[in-house]
Write a protein that holds these residues in place. Structure first.
Motif, PDB file in Angstrom:
ATOM      1  N   GLY A 187       0.841  -1.196   0.000  1.00 42.58           N
ATOM      2  CA  GLY A 187       0.000   0.000   0.000  1.00 42.58           C
ATOM      3  C   GLY A 187       0.873   1.242   0.000  1.00 42.58           C
ATOM      4  O   GLY A 187       1.679   1.434   0.909  1.00 42.58           O
ATOM      5  N   PHE A 188       0.697   2.078  -1.005  1.00 39.31           N
ATOM      6  CA  PHE A 188       1.575   3.230  -1.160  1.00 39.31           C
ATOM      7  C   PHE A 188       1.019   4.492  -0.504  1.00 39.31           C
ATOM      8  O   PHE A 188       1.698   5.520  -0.504  1.00 39.31           O
ATOM      9  N   GLU A 189      -0.190   4.446   0.054  1.00 35.19           N
ATOM     10  CA  GLU A 189      -0.753   5.645   0.654  1.00 35.19           C
ATOM     11  C   GLU A 189       0.051   6.067   1.879  1.00 35.19           C
ATOM     12  O   GLU A 189       0.442   7.231   2.013  1.00 35.19           O
ATOM     13  N   LEU A 196       6.210  12.451   2.123  1.00 33.17           N
ATOM     14  CA  LEU A 196       5.853  13.865   2.090  1.00 33.17           C
ATOM     15  C   LEU A 196       6.266  14.573   3.371  1.00 33.17           C
ATOM     16  O   LEU A 196       6.882  15.644   3.346  1.00 33.17           O
ATOM     17  N   TRP A 197       5.964  13.957   4.529  1.00 34.35           N
ATOM     18  CA  TRP A 197       6.311  14.592   5.793  1.00 34.35           C
ATOM     19  C   TRP A 197       7.812  14.637   6.008  1.00 34.35           C
ATOM     20  O   TRP A 197       8.344  15.617   6.539  1.00 34.35           O
ATOM     21  N   HIS A 198       8.520  13.579   5.603  1.00 32.44           N
ATOM     22  CA  HIS A 198       9.977  13.587   5.739  1.00 32.44           C
ATOM     23  C   HIS A 198      10.597  14.651   4.836  1.00 32.44           C
ATOM     24  O   HIS A 198      11.541  15.343   5.244  1.00 32.44           O
ATOM     25  N   GLY A 199      10.077  14.789   3.623  1.00 33.26           N
ATOM     26  CA  GLY A 199      10.581  15.838   2.744  1.00 33.26           C
ATOM     27  C   GLY A 199      10.315  17.222   3.292  1.00 33.26           C
ATOM     28  O   GLY A 199      11.177  18.112   3.221  1.00 33.26           O
ATOM     29  N   PHE A 200       9.120  17.424   3.875  1.00 31.82           N
ATOM     30  CA  PHE A 200       8.794  18.721   4.467  1.00 31.82           C
ATOM     31  C   PHE A 200       9.676  19.019   5.673  1.00 31.82           C
ATOM     32  O   PHE A 200      10.135  20.154   5.868  1.00 31.82           O
ATOM     33  N   ALA A 201       9.951  17.988   6.494  1.00 32.34           N
ATOM     34  CA  ALA A 201      10.814  18.175   7.663  1.00 32.34           C
ATOM     35  C   ALA A 201      12.241  18.514   7.237  1.00 32.34           C
ATOM     36  O   ALA A 201      12.890  19.388   7.832  1.00 32.34           O
ATOM     37  N   GLU A 202      12.749  17.841   6.213  1.00 29.27           N
ATOM     38  CA  GLU A 202      14.087  18.156   5.728  1.00 29.27           C
ATOM     39  C   GLU A 202      14.154  19.573   5.151  1.00 29.27           C
ATOM     40  O   GLU A 202      15.156  20.280   5.318  1.00 29.27           O
TER      41      GLU A 202
END
Length: 303
Positions: A187-189, A196-202
């Motif tokens: 499941g890719f959801e 997305l959250w890891h990219g935003f945190a970085e």
């Protein structure tokens, strides 16, 4: 009944990495059981298990063997990874469980061999007689030869992917999957949300050091609390200089930056060194000149 069901099973080869993972899980379980067992003797005299350590380890491994390989044809690590031992000496391609003799020989090679190596080292290390030294040298030579054979078996295992240990090759037991491996449904959801959250945190970690939080806070406070009715004359400056515009206390060594507000010398100097584009938190004026206040303010003016 169980054997008839086992006969209907087909053989599914196991990946090399899965077999190695099973071996590592077995070692981790043995260490965990031993640490839990030794914790029961913390209140006793130190070294109470030192003289019987090989026997105690062999007894614990015997219990593990009884409830894993003997009863389920699989070690704990294999059971976690959905793997079982198959009798590879049988001519049929169907699944055949281990025979009783194979299970007993497995116990002898794994548990008995380890106990013999540890106990022989303790027995012959304290004897300096020539006969004992010869026996010790023979045992050391045999142990080294077995390790060399184990290394050769491991290289063959990396090449062919069967019989991860020398014991498995000698006894003719092979690791196979208990059930056919179905296609993994992913499941890719959740994965997309985590990415997305890891990219935003970085992005925030990269962006926040570039933002002058102190300056932004002072700018917002100057917008929210505008100062009106102040002139740039020195008399007005002296009358409104009873507190530092940064720390709010009575100004120590009061200085000005060219606006109608007064600062402690250490407050304005430290902020200006930290930020070359420092602005007044009250009116937003930039630092033009850092000059001491010429007029003296008496403490009696506070009353």
């Amino acid at each position: 009944m169980a054997s008839s069901i086992g006969d209907e099973k087909t053989v599914n080869p196991v990946l090399r990495i899965s077999q190695l993972d099973a071996l590592e899980l077995n070692k981790a379980l043995e260490q965990l059981v031993w640490s839990q067992f030794t914790s029961c003797f913390h209140g006793f005299k130190p070294g109470v298990l030192a003289h019987f350590e090989p026997e105690v380890k062999a007894f614990l491994c015997l219990i593990l063997w009884r409830f894993t390989v003997y009863s389920k044809n699989a070690t704990v690590g294999q059971a976690i990874l959905n793997i079982q031992y198959k009798n590879n000496l049988s001519q049929t391609e169907k699944y055949q469980p281990l025979s009783k003799h194979q299970k007993l020989w497995y116990l002898l090679f794994t548990v008995g061999g380890r106990w013999l190596e540890e106990r022989c080292y303790d027995l012959f290390s304290n004897h300096q007689q020539q006969s004992f030294c010869k026996i010790k040298s023979y045992i050391s030579f045999g142990a080294g030869l077995l390790k060399l054979c184990g290394l050769l078996n491991f290289l063959i295992f990396l090449r062919k992917g069967t019989f991860a240990t020398l014991t498995e090759r000698i006894l003719g037991i092979r690791s196979v999957f208990c059930k056919p491996q179905s296609v993994r449904q992913v499941g890719f959801e959740y994965m997309n949300r985590e990415l997305l959250w890891h990219g935003f945190a970085e992005f925030l970690i990269y962006l926040l050091p570039l933002i002058n939080i102190q300056k932004l806070k002072l700018k917002i406070s100057s917008w929210c609390l505008p100062v009106e009715g102040l002139s740039n004359s020195e008399n007005t400056l002296a009358s409104h200089s009873r507190e530092c515009s940064l720390c709010g206390e009575w100004p120590t060594m009061p200085h000005t930056i060219g606006c109608p507000h007064v600062f402690c010398y250490y407050c304005i100097k430290s902020n200006y060194l930290f930020d070359m584009y420092f602005t007044c938190p009250k009116c937003g004026s930039e630092v033009h000149t850092l000059q001491p206040l010429k007029y003296k303010i008496e403490m009696t003016e506070l009353h």
